[in-house]
Design an enzyme around this catalytic site. Structure first.
Site, short mmCIF file in Angstrom:
data_model
loop_
_atom_site.label_atom_id
_atom_site.label_comp_id
_atom_site.label_asym_id
_atom_site.label_seq_id
_atom_site.Cartn_x
_atom_site.Cartn_y
_atom_site.Cartn_z
N THR A 378 0.87 -1.01 0.05
CA THR A 378 0.19 0.01 -0.02
C THR A 378 0.98 1.36 -0.10
O THR A 378 2.08 1.09 0.05
CB THR A 378 -0.95 0.01 1.20
OG1 THR A 378 -1.70 -1.33 1.24
CG2 THR A 378 -1.79 1.00 1.56
N THR A 396 -4.11 1.96 -2.37
CA THR A 396 -3.50 0.40 -2.40
C THR A 396 -3.87 -0.34 -3.40
O THR A 396 -5.19 0.10 -4.18
CB THR A 396 -4.19 -0.28 -1.14
OG1 THR A 396 -3.55 -1.67 -0.90
CG2 THR A 396 -5.47 -0.45 -0.96
N VAL A 397 -3.50 -1.43 -3.74
CA VAL A 397 -4.24 -2.75 -4.68
C VAL A 397 -3.94 -3.64 -3.80
O VAL A 397 -4.06 -4.97 -4.51
CB VAL A 397 -3.20 -2.60 -6.07
CG1 VAL A 397 -3.41 -1.56 -7.03
CG2 VAL A 397 -1.68 -3.02 -5.59
N ASN A 398 -3.64 -3.71 -2.65
CA ASN A 398 -3.80 -5.08 -1.66
C ASN A 398 -2.20 -5.48 -1.77
O ASN A 398 -1.36 -4.96 -1.35
CB ASN A 398 -4.83 -5.76 -1.71
CG ASN A 398 -4.97 -6.71 -0.60
OD1 ASN A 398 -4.89 -6.36 0.70
ND2 ASN A 398 -5.56 -7.98 -0.74
N ASP A 420 -9.78 -8.80 1.15
CA ASP A 420 -10.21 -8.28 2.53
C ASP A 420 -11.50 -8.21 2.97
O ASP A 420 -11.67 -7.82 4.06
CB ASP A 420 -9.88 -6.58 2.09
CG ASP A 420 -8.42 -6.03 2.45
OD1 ASP A 420 -7.81 -6.97 2.76
OD2 ASP A 420 -7.90 -5.07 1.93
N SER A 449 -11.21 -2.06 5.33
CA SER A 449 -9.85 -1.57 5.23
C SER A 449 -9.14 -1.07 6.43
O SER A 449 -9.68 -0.65 7.29
CB SER A 449 -9.72 -0.42 4.27
OG SER A 449 -8.32 0.11 4.21
N SER A 450 -7.81 -1.00 6.52
CA SER A 450 -7.01 -0.73 7.77
C SER A 450 -6.34 0.58 7.46
O SER A 450 -5.82 1.36 8.25
CB SER A 450 -6.02 -1.62 8.14
OG SER A 450 -6.32 -2.88 8.42
N GLY A 469 1.05 -0.97 5.27
CA GLY A 469 1.43 -1.77 6.24
C GLY A 469 0.50 -2.80 6.47
O GLY A 469 0.67 -3.55 7.62
N GLY A 470 -0.68 -2.95 5.64
CA GLY A 470 -1.70 -3.98 6.14
C GLY A 470 -2.37 -3.67 7.38
O GLY A 470 -2.62 -2.55 7.70
#
Length: 567
Positions: A378, A396-398, A420, A449-450, A469-470
Protein backbone atom coordinates in the site's frame (compact mmCIF):
# COMPACT_ATOMS: atom_id res chain seq x y z
CA UNK A 1 -9.24 -14.61 36.10
CA UNK A 2 -10.89 -12.35 33.51
CA UNK A 3 -13.87 -13.99 31.82
CA UNK A 4 -15.89 -12.88 28.81
CA UNK A 5 -19.24 -12.11 30.53
CA UNK A 6 -17.63 -9.85 33.14
CA UNK A 7 -15.57 -8.11 30.44
CA UNK A 8 -18.68 -7.26 28.44
CA UNK A 9 -20.67 -6.28 31.53
CA UNK A 10 -17.95 -4.00 32.87
CA UNK A 11 -17.50 -2.24 29.53
CA UNK A 12 -21.24 -1.95 29.05
CA UNK A 13 -21.81 -0.54 32.53
CA UNK A 14 -19.99 2.62 31.53
CA UNK A 15 -22.42 3.08 28.61
CA UNK A 16 -25.54 3.57 30.68
CA UNK A 17 -25.02 7.33 30.71
CA UNK A 18 -24.09 7.50 27.04
CA UNK A 19 -26.31 9.46 24.72
CA UNK A 20 -25.19 10.28 21.19
CA UNK A 21 -21.76 9.43 19.81
CA UNK A 22 -18.91 11.46 21.23
CA UNK A 23 -17.05 11.95 17.97
CA UNK A 24 -19.95 13.59 16.16
CA UNK A 25 -20.22 16.37 18.74
CA UNK A 26 -16.65 17.59 18.44
CA UNK A 27 -15.81 20.84 16.70
CA UNK A 28 -12.72 21.35 14.54
CA UNK A 29 -9.97 23.29 16.33
CA UNK A 30 -8.99 26.75 15.23
CA UNK A 31 -6.49 26.68 12.41
CA UNK A 32 -3.42 28.86 12.11
CA UNK A 33 -4.34 32.50 11.33
CA UNK A 34 -2.92 32.19 7.83
CA UNK A 35 -1.39 29.63 5.53
CA UNK A 36 2.29 28.77 5.83
CA UNK A 37 3.15 30.52 2.56
CA UNK A 38 5.02 27.48 1.27
CA UNK A 39 4.21 23.83 0.67
CA UNK A 40 5.37 20.38 1.79
CA UNK A 41 4.83 16.92 0.30
CA UNK A 42 6.00 13.53 1.53
CA UNK A 43 5.43 10.47 -0.64
CA UNK A 44 6.88 7.04 -1.34
CA UNK A 45 8.67 8.09 -4.55
CA UNK A 46 10.62 11.21 -5.45
CA UNK A 47 8.98 11.35 -8.89
CA UNK A 48 5.55 11.53 -7.26
CA UNK A 49 6.63 14.22 -4.78
CA UNK A 50 8.12 16.27 -7.62
CA UNK A 51 4.93 15.80 -9.68
CA UNK A 52 2.96 17.32 -6.84
CA UNK A 53 5.23 20.36 -6.74
CA UNK A 54 5.04 20.65 -10.54
CA UNK A 55 1.27 20.99 -10.34
CA UNK A 56 1.47 23.44 -7.42
CA UNK A 57 3.78 25.51 -9.62
CA UNK A 58 1.06 25.67 -12.27
CA UNK A 59 -1.36 27.30 -9.83
CA UNK A 60 -2.84 24.17 -8.27
CA UNK A 61 -3.73 23.64 -4.65
CA UNK A 62 -3.08 20.69 -2.33
CA UNK A 63 -5.96 18.78 -3.89
CA UNK A 64 -4.58 19.15 -7.41
CA UNK A 65 -1.15 18.15 -6.08
CA UNK A 66 -2.72 15.06 -4.50
CA UNK A 67 -4.07 14.01 -7.89
CA UNK A 68 -0.60 14.43 -9.40
CA UNK A 69 1.07 12.46 -6.61
CA UNK A 70 -1.49 9.63 -6.66
CA UNK A 71 -1.49 9.24 -10.45
CA UNK A 72 2.30 9.32 -10.62
CA UNK A 73 2.49 6.63 -7.93
CA UNK A 74 0.13 4.65 -10.19
CA UNK A 75 2.94 4.70 -12.77
CA UNK A 76 6.09 4.36 -10.67
CA UNK A 77 4.93 2.34 -7.66
CA UNK A 78 2.49 -0.14 -9.17
CA UNK A 79 3.39 -2.81 -6.66
CA UNK A 80 1.59 -0.71 -4.04
CA UNK A 81 -1.14 1.34 -5.73
CA UNK A 82 -2.63 2.23 -9.09
CA UNK A 83 -5.71 3.21 -11.01
CA UNK A 84 -6.74 -0.44 -10.87
CA UNK A 85 -7.08 -0.03 -7.09
CA UNK A 86 -8.61 2.41 -4.66
CA UNK A 87 -7.87 4.93 -1.92
CA UNK A 88 -9.13 6.68 1.17
CA UNK A 89 -8.32 10.35 1.64
CA UNK A 90 -8.79 13.09 4.20
CA UNK A 91 -9.00 16.63 2.88
CA UNK A 92 -8.80 19.82 4.93
CA UNK A 93 -10.03 22.96 3.17
CA UNK A 94 -8.39 26.00 4.74
CA UNK A 95 -10.99 28.53 3.56
CA UNK A 96 -13.73 27.15 5.81
CA UNK A 97 -11.69 24.70 7.95
CA UNK A 98 -13.83 21.85 6.67
CA UNK A 99 -12.57 18.27 6.87
CA UNK A 100 -13.82 15.86 4.19
CA UNK A 101 -13.32 12.12 3.91
CA UNK A 102 -13.23 10.70 0.36
CA UNK A 103 -14.08 7.00 0.10
CA UNK A 104 -12.77 5.66 -3.20
CA UNK A 105 -12.54 2.10 -1.90
CA UNK A 106 -13.16 -0.76 -4.35
CA UNK A 107 -16.52 -2.57 -4.47
CA UNK A 108 -17.52 -6.18 -5.07
CA UNK A 109 -18.94 -6.91 -8.56
CA UNK A 110 -22.61 -7.84 -8.80
CA UNK A 111 -21.86 -11.46 -9.70
CA UNK A 112 -19.73 -12.07 -6.59
CA UNK A 113 -20.16 -15.63 -5.30
CA UNK A 114 -18.62 -16.51 -1.94
CA UNK A 115 -18.41 -20.19 -2.87
CA UNK A 116 -15.76 -19.38 -5.48
CA UNK A 117 -13.36 -18.21 -2.76
CA UNK A 118 -13.74 -21.21 -0.42
CA UNK A 119 -11.66 -24.34 -0.83
CA UNK A 120 -12.79 -27.93 -0.35
CA UNK A 121 -11.44 -27.81 3.21
CA UNK A 122 -13.81 -24.95 4.07
CA UNK A 123 -10.99 -22.43 4.35
CA UNK A 124 -10.40 -19.42 2.07
CA UNK A 125 -8.85 -20.31 -1.30
CA UNK A 126 -6.04 -17.78 -1.25
CA UNK A 127 -5.02 -18.34 -4.84
CA UNK A 128 -8.44 -17.30 -6.12
CA UNK A 129 -8.79 -14.41 -3.66
CA UNK A 130 -5.33 -12.94 -4.29
CA UNK A 131 -4.45 -13.76 -7.91
CA UNK A 132 -6.28 -13.24 -11.21
CA UNK A 133 -9.43 -11.31 -12.16
CA UNK A 134 -11.76 -12.98 -9.63
CA UNK A 135 -9.68 -11.41 -6.85
CA UNK A 136 -10.32 -7.88 -8.14
CA UNK A 137 -12.93 -5.46 -6.89
CA UNK A 138 -14.24 -2.62 -9.07
CA UNK A 139 -11.52 0.08 -8.88
CA UNK A 140 -12.23 3.37 -7.12
CA UNK A 141 -9.10 5.43 -7.74
CA UNK A 142 -10.02 6.93 -11.15
CA UNK A 143 -13.42 8.07 -9.85
CA UNK A 144 -11.84 9.43 -6.68
CA UNK A 145 -9.26 11.50 -8.53
CA UNK A 146 -11.92 12.89 -10.87
CA UNK A 147 -14.14 13.72 -7.88
CA UNK A 148 -11.40 15.63 -6.08
CA UNK A 149 -10.57 17.59 -9.26
CA UNK A 150 -14.20 18.53 -9.87
CA UNK A 151 -15.11 19.47 -6.29
CA UNK A 152 -11.91 20.72 -4.64
CA UNK A 153 -9.17 21.34 -7.18
CA UNK A 154 -8.39 24.51 -9.11
CA UNK A 155 -6.92 22.95 -12.26
CA UNK A 156 -8.36 20.75 -15.01
CA UNK A 157 -7.81 17.05 -14.46
CA UNK A 158 -5.71 17.00 -17.63
CA UNK A 159 -3.14 19.31 -16.00
CA UNK A 160 -2.93 17.34 -12.77
CA UNK A 161 -2.53 14.04 -14.64
CA UNK A 162 0.07 15.40 -17.06
CA UNK A 163 3.17 14.34 -15.05
CA UNK A 164 1.95 10.75 -14.75
CA UNK A 165 1.10 10.58 -18.46
CA UNK A 166 4.52 11.95 -19.39
CA UNK A 167 6.39 9.49 -17.17
CA UNK A 168 4.32 6.56 -18.46
CA UNK A 169 5.17 7.53 -22.05
CA UNK A 170 8.83 8.45 -21.62
CA UNK A 171 9.59 5.78 -19.05
CA UNK A 172 11.57 5.71 -15.83
CA UNK A 173 14.01 3.39 -14.09
CA UNK A 174 12.37 1.31 -11.35
CA UNK A 175 14.31 0.99 -8.10
CA UNK A 176 15.42 -2.17 -6.28
CA UNK A 177 12.19 -2.28 -4.29
CA UNK A 178 10.07 -2.37 -7.46
CA UNK A 179 12.22 -5.10 -9.02
CA UNK A 180 12.18 -7.02 -5.75
CA UNK A 181 8.39 -6.91 -5.76
CA UNK A 182 8.36 -8.30 -9.31
CA UNK A 183 10.56 -11.14 -8.10
CA UNK A 184 8.20 -11.82 -5.19
CA UNK A 185 5.22 -12.11 -7.56
CA UNK A 186 7.07 -13.47 -10.59
CA UNK A 187 5.15 -16.74 -10.82
CA UNK A 188 1.78 -14.98 -10.66
CA UNK A 189 2.77 -12.26 -13.15
CA UNK A 190 4.02 -14.91 -15.57
CA UNK A 191 0.53 -16.48 -15.71
CA UNK A 192 -0.94 -13.54 -17.63
CA UNK A 193 0.50 -12.45 -21.00
CA UNK A 194 -0.27 -8.74 -20.57
CA UNK A 195 1.37 -8.74 -17.12
CA UNK A 196 4.44 -10.63 -18.29
CA UNK A 197 4.87 -8.32 -21.28
CA UNK A 198 5.21 -5.32 -18.94
CA UNK A 199 7.06 -6.68 -15.92
CA UNK A 200 9.03 -9.63 -17.31
CA UNK A 201 10.68 -8.39 -20.52
CA UNK A 202 11.94 -11.34 -22.51
CA UNK A 203 10.36 -13.61 -19.92
CA UNK A 204 12.99 -12.70 -17.33
CA UNK A 205 13.28 -10.67 -14.16
CA UNK A 206 14.51 -7.21 -15.18
CA UNK A 207 17.83 -5.94 -13.84
CA UNK A 208 18.71 -2.55 -12.36
CA UNK A 209 18.95 0.15 -15.00
CA UNK A 210 15.89 -1.19 -16.82
CA UNK A 211 13.64 1.53 -18.29
CA UNK A 212 9.94 0.83 -17.96
CA UNK A 213 7.75 2.50 -20.58
CA UNK A 214 3.98 2.02 -20.47
CA UNK A 215 2.24 3.49 -23.53
CA UNK A 216 -1.02 1.61 -22.91
CA UNK A 217 -1.24 2.97 -19.36
CA UNK A 218 -0.51 6.46 -20.72
CA UNK A 219 -3.44 6.14 -23.14
CA UNK A 220 -5.70 4.99 -20.31
CA UNK A 221 -4.67 8.01 -18.22
CA UNK A 222 -5.25 10.27 -21.24
CA UNK A 223 -8.82 8.99 -21.54
CA UNK A 224 -9.38 9.84 -17.85
CA UNK A 225 -7.81 13.28 -18.39
CA UNK A 226 -10.19 13.93 -21.29
CA UNK A 227 -13.38 12.39 -19.93
CA UNK A 228 -13.03 12.32 -16.17
CA UNK A 229 -14.49 9.25 -14.48
CA UNK A 230 -16.40 8.36 -17.65
CA UNK A 231 -13.04 8.00 -19.39
CA UNK A 232 -12.44 4.92 -17.25
CA UNK A 233 -15.84 3.52 -16.30
CA UNK A 234 -17.41 3.92 -19.74
CA UNK A 235 -16.21 3.82 -23.34
CA UNK A 236 -13.06 2.15 -24.63
CA UNK A 237 -11.30 1.58 -21.29
CA UNK A 238 -14.38 -0.01 -19.76
CA UNK A 239 -14.79 -2.32 -22.75
CA UNK A 240 -11.17 -3.41 -22.52
CA UNK A 241 -11.41 -4.02 -18.76
CA UNK A 242 -14.56 -6.13 -19.00
CA UNK A 243 -13.31 -8.10 -21.98
CA UNK A 244 -9.97 -8.87 -20.33
CA UNK A 245 -11.57 -9.86 -17.04
CA UNK A 246 -14.13 -12.19 -18.55
CA UNK A 247 -11.67 -13.74 -21.00
CA UNK A 248 -9.52 -14.80 -18.04
CA UNK A 249 -12.40 -16.18 -15.97
CA UNK A 250 -13.48 -13.00 -14.19
CA UNK A 251 -17.02 -11.75 -13.62
CA UNK A 252 -16.96 -8.00 -14.25
CA UNK A 253 -19.68 -6.38 -16.35
CA UNK A 254 -20.09 -2.96 -17.93
CA UNK A 255 -22.88 -2.32 -15.41
CA UNK A 256 -20.45 -2.92 -12.51
CA UNK A 257 -18.14 -0.20 -13.80
CA UNK A 258 -20.93 2.27 -14.59
CA UNK A 259 -22.42 1.78 -11.12
CA UNK A 260 -19.27 2.74 -9.21
CA UNK A 261 -19.72 5.87 -7.06
CA UNK A 262 -17.36 7.85 -4.85
CA UNK A 263 -18.66 8.41 -1.32
CA UNK A 264 -18.07 11.49 0.81
CA UNK A 265 -18.29 10.60 4.50
CA UNK A 266 -17.95 12.46 7.77
CA UNK A 267 -14.50 11.89 9.32
CA UNK A 268 -14.10 10.57 12.84
CA UNK A 269 -12.80 12.94 15.52
CA UNK A 270 -11.30 12.22 18.90
CA UNK A 271 -9.60 14.44 21.50
CA UNK A 272 -6.39 13.28 23.15
CA UNK A 273 -4.23 15.27 25.56
CA UNK A 274 -5.23 18.63 24.09
CA UNK A 275 -4.99 17.50 20.46
CA UNK A 276 -7.80 16.86 17.98
CA UNK A 277 -7.29 13.80 15.79
CA UNK A 278 -9.35 13.68 12.58
CA UNK A 279 -9.25 10.25 11.00
CA UNK A 280 -10.90 7.74 8.68
CA UNK A 281 -14.42 6.36 9.28
CA UNK A 282 -15.67 2.98 8.00
CA UNK A 283 -15.16 1.30 5.59
CA UNK A 284 -11.78 2.01 7.17
CA UNK A 285 -11.39 0.10 10.39
CA UNK A 286 -8.30 2.13 11.23
CA UNK A 287 -9.90 5.32 12.47
CA UNK A 288 -12.26 3.52 14.84
CA UNK A 289 -9.42 1.42 16.26
CA UNK A 290 -7.13 4.44 16.66
CA UNK A 291 -9.88 6.42 18.39
CA UNK A 292 -10.67 3.51 20.70
CA UNK A 293 -7.00 3.07 21.65
CA UNK A 294 -6.52 6.79 22.28
CA UNK A 295 -9.65 6.91 24.42
CA UNK A 296 -8.30 4.06 26.55
CA UNK A 297 -4.84 5.62 26.83
CA UNK A 298 -6.30 9.01 27.75
CA UNK A 299 -6.86 7.60 31.25
CA UNK A 300 -3.12 7.20 31.79
CA UNK A 301 -0.17 9.59 31.91
CA UNK A 302 2.28 7.56 29.84
CA UNK A 303 5.01 10.16 30.35
CA UNK A 304 5.19 9.27 34.05
CA UNK A 305 5.58 5.54 33.46
CA UNK A 306 8.68 3.51 32.73
CA UNK A 307 9.06 2.23 29.16
CA UNK A 308 7.81 -1.27 29.97
CA UNK A 309 4.57 -0.18 31.62
CA UNK A 310 3.86 2.48 28.97
CA UNK A 311 4.32 -0.18 26.27
CA UNK A 312 2.25 -2.72 28.24
CA UNK A 313 -0.74 -0.37 28.49
CA UNK A 314 -0.46 0.54 24.81
CA UNK A 315 -0.31 -3.13 23.78
CA UNK A 316 -3.33 -3.99 25.93
CA UNK A 317 -5.25 -1.09 24.35
CA UNK A 318 -4.30 -2.34 20.88
CA UNK A 319 -5.48 -5.85 21.80
CA UNK A 320 -8.96 -4.64 22.80
CA UNK A 321 -9.41 -2.31 19.84
CA UNK A 322 -8.47 -5.03 17.34
CA UNK A 323 -10.91 -7.43 18.98
CA UNK A 324 -13.70 -4.92 18.31
CA UNK A 325 -12.31 -4.26 14.82
CA UNK A 326 -12.74 -7.94 13.96
CA UNK A 327 -16.21 -8.22 15.46
CA UNK A 328 -18.16 -5.15 14.42
CA UNK A 329 -16.82 -3.24 11.43
CA UNK A 330 -17.78 -3.29 7.75
CA UNK A 331 -19.22 -1.14 4.94
CA UNK A 332 -21.50 1.48 6.57
CA UNK A 333 -23.84 1.31 3.58
CA UNK A 334 -24.50 -2.37 4.30
CA UNK A 335 -24.14 -2.96 8.04
CA UNK A 336 -25.18 -1.15 11.19
CA UNK A 337 -22.20 -0.69 13.49
CA UNK A 338 -22.24 0.34 17.17
CA UNK A 339 -20.00 3.36 16.55
CA UNK A 340 -21.56 5.36 19.37
CA UNK A 341 -20.40 2.62 21.73
CA UNK A 342 -16.97 2.02 20.20
CA UNK A 343 -16.10 5.74 20.11
CA UNK A 344 -17.44 6.51 23.55
CA UNK A 345 -15.18 7.67 26.38
CA UNK A 346 -17.38 5.65 28.71
CA UNK A 347 -16.82 2.46 26.75
CA UNK A 348 -13.09 3.16 26.90
CA UNK A 349 -13.39 3.55 30.67
CA UNK A 350 -14.87 0.07 30.84
CA UNK A 351 -12.14 -1.41 28.66
CA UNK A 352 -9.46 0.32 30.70
CA UNK A 353 -10.85 -1.24 33.85
CA UNK A 354 -10.19 -4.70 32.40
CA UNK A 355 -6.47 -4.00 31.94
CA UNK A 356 -4.15 -5.27 34.64
CA UNK A 357 -1.32 -2.79 35.31
CA UNK A 358 1.28 -5.56 35.46
CA UNK A 359 -0.04 -8.55 33.53
CA UNK A 360 -0.89 -9.29 29.89
CA UNK A 361 -4.46 -10.36 29.13
CA UNK A 362 -4.37 -13.47 26.91
CA UNK A 363 -6.52 -12.77 23.86
CA UNK A 364 -8.45 -16.02 24.32
CA UNK A 365 -9.78 -14.64 27.62
CA UNK A 366 -11.46 -11.77 25.80
CA UNK A 367 -14.79 -12.45 24.07
CA UNK A 368 -14.13 -14.38 20.87
CA UNK A 369 -14.26 -12.42 17.66
CA UNK A 370 -15.52 -13.86 14.54
CA UNK A 371 -1.19 -15.14 10.47
CA UNK A 372 0.81 -14.21 8.14
CA UNK A 373 3.29 -11.32 8.04
CA UNK A 374 1.76 -7.86 7.69
CA UNK A 375 2.62 -6.46 4.27
CA UNK A 376 3.71 -3.13 2.84
CA UNK A 377 1.76 -3.34 -0.40
CA UNK A 378 0.00 0.00 0.00
CA UNK A 379 1.25 3.58 -0.11
CA UNK A 380 0.57 6.88 1.62
CA UNK A 381 1.33 10.53 0.94
CA UNK A 382 0.83 13.77 2.87
CA UNK A 383 0.44 17.31 1.51
CA UNK A 384 0.12 20.84 2.93
CA UNK A 385 0.00 23.76 0.50
CA UNK A 386 0.81 27.45 0.95
CA UNK A 387 -2.77 28.30 1.94
CA UNK A 388 -3.00 25.56 4.57
CA UNK A 389 -5.07 23.09 2.55
CA UNK A 390 -4.13 19.53 3.52
CA UNK A 391 -4.42 16.01 2.14
CA UNK A 392 -3.68 12.68 3.80
CA UNK A 393 -4.25 9.84 1.36
CA UNK A 394 -3.59 6.11 1.56
CA UNK A 395 -3.83 4.10 -1.66
CA UNK A 396 -3.66 0.40 -2.37
CA UNK A 397 -4.00 -2.55 -4.71
CA UNK A 398 -3.71 -4.83 -1.63
CA UNK A 399 -0.84 -7.33 -2.11
CA UNK A 400 2.21 -6.68 -4.28
CA UNK A 401 0.96 -5.91 -7.81
CA UNK A 402 -2.56 -6.69 -6.58
CA UNK A 403 -4.05 -9.57 -8.53
CA UNK A 404 -0.94 -9.68 -10.78
CA UNK A 405 -3.43 -9.43 -13.66
CA UNK A 406 -3.04 -6.63 -16.20
CA UNK A 407 -6.11 -6.02 -18.35
CA UNK A 408 -4.92 -6.32 -21.94
CA UNK A 409 -4.84 -3.03 -23.82
CA UNK A 410 -5.07 -0.84 -20.69
CA UNK A 411 -1.76 -1.20 -18.86
CA UNK A 412 -3.84 -1.38 -15.67
CA UNK A 413 -2.88 -3.96 -13.04
CA UNK A 414 -6.03 -4.89 -11.14
CA UNK A 415 -6.27 -5.03 -7.36
CA UNK A 416 -6.89 -8.18 -5.29
CA UNK A 417 -9.09 -6.49 -2.68
CA UNK A 418 -11.64 -9.31 -2.58
CA UNK A 419 -9.27 -10.92 -0.06
CA UNK A 420 -10.07 -8.07 2.35
CA UNK A 421 -13.60 -9.40 2.79
CA UNK A 422 -14.26 -12.00 5.48
CA UNK A 423 -14.37 -14.80 2.91
CA UNK A 424 -14.89 -17.31 5.70
CA UNK A 425 -15.95 -15.60 8.97
CA UNK A 426 -13.36 -16.24 11.67
CA UNK A 427 -10.61 -17.28 9.22
CA UNK A 428 -7.62 -14.94 8.77
CA UNK A 429 -7.03 -13.00 5.57
CA UNK A 430 -3.62 -12.36 4.01
CA UNK A 431 -2.74 -9.97 6.87
CA UNK A 432 -3.88 -12.31 9.65
CA UNK A 433 -7.04 -10.29 10.35
CA UNK A 434 -10.22 -12.20 11.14
CA UNK A 435 -13.57 -10.74 10.17
CA UNK A 436 -17.20 -11.39 11.01
CA UNK A 437 -20.36 -11.31 8.88
CA UNK A 438 -20.25 -7.50 8.97
CA UNK A 439 -17.43 -7.74 6.44
CA UNK A 440 -18.82 -10.60 4.33
CA UNK A 441 -19.02 -10.19 0.54
CA UNK A 442 -22.11 -8.70 -1.07
CA UNK A 443 -22.64 -7.16 -4.54
CA UNK A 444 -21.56 -3.50 -4.54
CA UNK A 445 -20.17 -3.70 -1.01
CA UNK A 446 -16.90 -2.09 0.02
CA UNK A 447 -14.43 -4.34 1.78
CA UNK A 448 -13.07 -3.29 5.17
CA UNK A 449 -9.70 -1.53 5.11
CA UNK A 450 -6.97 -0.75 7.64
CA UNK A 451 -5.99 2.46 5.79
CA UNK A 452 -5.89 5.32 8.31
CA UNK A 453 -5.06 8.72 6.77
CA UNK A 454 -5.18 11.19 9.65
CA UNK A 455 -4.75 14.82 10.71
CA UNK A 456 -3.56 15.87 14.17
CA UNK A 457 -4.50 19.41 15.19
CA UNK A 458 -2.88 21.09 18.19
CA UNK A 459 -2.77 24.65 19.45
CA UNK A 460 0.76 25.11 18.10
CA UNK A 461 1.33 22.27 15.62
CA UNK A 462 -0.51 20.24 12.98
CA UNK A 463 0.44 16.91 11.39
CA UNK A 464 -0.66 15.03 8.28
CA UNK A 465 0.14 11.36 8.74
CA UNK A 466 -0.39 7.86 7.37
CA UNK A 467 1.38 4.71 6.25
CA UNK A 468 1.02 1.45 4.35
CA UNK A 469 1.44 -1.86 6.13
CA UNK A 470 -1.74 -3.97 6.14
CA UNK A 471 -3.00 -4.41 9.68
CA UNK A 472 0.09 -2.59 11.04
CA UNK A 473 -1.16 0.66 9.45
CA UNK A 474 -3.37 1.18 12.49
CA UNK A 475 -0.61 0.81 15.06
CA UNK A 476 1.93 2.73 12.97
CA UNK A 477 -0.40 5.73 12.71
CA UNK A 478 -1.29 5.43 16.40
CA UNK A 479 2.39 5.44 17.40
CA UNK A 480 3.03 8.34 15.02
CA UNK A 481 0.23 10.35 16.63
CA UNK A 482 1.58 9.63 20.12
CA UNK A 483 5.06 10.69 18.99
CA UNK A 484 3.72 13.93 17.52
CA UNK A 485 1.83 14.68 20.74
CA UNK A 486 5.13 14.12 22.57
CA UNK A 487 6.70 16.85 20.42
CA UNK A 488 8.69 14.78 17.94
CA UNK A 489 9.55 16.12 14.47
CA UNK A 490 8.44 14.63 11.16
CA UNK A 491 11.74 12.82 10.68
CA UNK A 492 11.70 11.49 14.24
CA UNK A 493 8.16 10.20 13.79
CA UNK A 494 8.93 8.33 10.57
CA UNK A 495 12.18 6.89 11.93
CA UNK A 496 11.03 5.68 15.35
CA UNK A 497 11.00 1.93 16.02
CA UNK A 498 7.60 0.21 16.02
CA UNK A 499 5.65 -2.51 17.80
CA UNK A 500 2.31 -4.08 16.94
CA UNK A 501 -0.41 -6.25 18.48
CA UNK A 502 -3.64 -7.13 16.63
CA UNK A 503 -5.49 -9.40 19.12
CA UNK A 504 -4.87 -12.54 17.04
CA UNK A 505 -2.32 -13.99 16.68
CA UNK A 506 -1.62 -13.26 20.35
CA UNK A 507 1.87 -11.81 20.09
CA UNK A 508 3.70 -8.49 19.94
CA UNK A 509 5.65 -7.93 16.72
CA UNK A 510 8.68 -5.73 17.44
CA UNK A 511 11.30 -4.06 15.31
CA UNK A 512 14.87 -4.71 16.44
CA UNK A 513 15.85 -2.07 18.97
CA UNK A 514 12.37 -0.81 19.84
CA UNK A 515 12.78 -2.04 23.43
CA UNK A 516 15.99 -2.27 25.43
CA UNK A 517 16.93 -5.46 27.26
CA UNK A 518 15.35 -4.44 30.56
CA UNK A 519 12.06 -3.43 28.90
CA UNK A 520 11.96 -6.64 26.89
CA UNK A 521 12.43 -8.71 30.05
CA UNK A 522 9.79 -6.73 31.93
CA UNK A 523 7.23 -7.20 29.15
CA UNK A 524 8.02 -10.91 28.91
CA UNK A 525 7.63 -11.26 32.66
CA UNK A 526 4.19 -9.64 32.35
CA UNK A 527 3.18 -12.41 29.95
CA UNK A 528 3.68 -10.74 26.57
CA UNK A 529 5.06 -12.86 23.75
CA UNK A 530 7.49 -10.73 21.72
CA UNK A 531 8.53 -11.67 18.18
CA UNK A 532 11.29 -9.84 16.33
CA UNK A 533 10.47 -8.86 12.75
CA UNK A 534 12.36 -7.04 10.06
CA UNK A 535 11.52 -3.31 9.91
CA UNK A 536 8.12 -2.49 8.44
CA UNK A 537 6.19 0.52 7.18
CA UNK A 538 6.60 3.41 4.75
CA UNK A 539 5.26 6.37 6.70
CA UNK A 540 5.11 9.81 5.08
CA UNK A 541 4.51 12.78 7.37
CA UNK A 542 4.16 16.54 6.98
CA UNK A 543 4.05 18.84 10.01
CA UNK A 544 3.21 22.52 10.41
CA UNK A 545 4.57 24.56 13.33
CA UNK A 546 2.16 27.47 13.70
CA UNK A 547 4.48 29.35 16.06
CA UNK A 548 7.15 29.77 13.37
CA UNK A 549 4.81 29.16 10.42
CA UNK A 550 7.18 26.54 9.04
CA UNK A 551 6.57 23.17 7.43
CA UNK A 552 8.55 19.95 7.73
CA UNK A 553 8.23 16.81 5.60
CA UNK A 554 9.74 13.37 6.06
CA UNK A 555 9.58 10.03 4.28
CA UNK A 556 10.29 6.78 6.09
CA UNK A 557 14.07 6.13 6.15
CA UNK A 558 13.35 2.38 5.89
CA UNK A 559 12.55 2.95 2.19
CA UNK A 560 15.10 5.17 0.38
CA UNK A 561 12.90 5.78 -2.68
CA UNK A 562 10.62 8.14 -0.72
CA UNK A 563 10.95 11.91 -0.59
CA UNK A 564 9.71 14.45 1.92
CA UNK A 565 10.20 17.93 0.49
CA UNK A 566 9.44 21.52 1.52
CA UNK A 567 9.39 24.23 -1.11
Amino acid sequence: MLRAPSWRALAASFLLVLGTGQAAALEAPAAAPKGPGHAAIASANYLATNAGFEVLGKGGNAFDAAIAVASTLAVVEQQSSGIGGGFLALLHRASDRRDIFIDARETAPKAVDMKVYVGKDGKPNRDVSTTGPLSAGIPGEPAGLAWIAAHYGKLPLSVSLAPAIRIAKEGYRPDKRFIGAIEDRMDALARYPASAAIYLPGGKLPSEGWTLRQPELARTLERIAAGGADGFYKGETAKLLVSASRSAGGNWTAADLEAYKVKEREPLRVDYKGYRIVTAPPPSSGGVAIAEILNILSGYDLTKLDAAHAAHLTIESMRRAFRDHNEYLGDPDFVKMPLDMLLSKYYADGLRATISPDKATPSDLLPTAMAPEPGMHTTHFSVIDADGNMVASTLTVNLEFGSAFVAKGTGVVLNDEMDDFALVPGQPNAFGLRGALANAQEPGKRMLSSMSPSFVFGADRTAVIGSPGGSTIITQVLEGILAFVDGKSASEITAQKRFHHQYLPDRVDVEPGVFDEATTKALTDMGHVLRNRSPWGFMNVVTWDHRTNTLDAASDPRRPSGLGKVQ
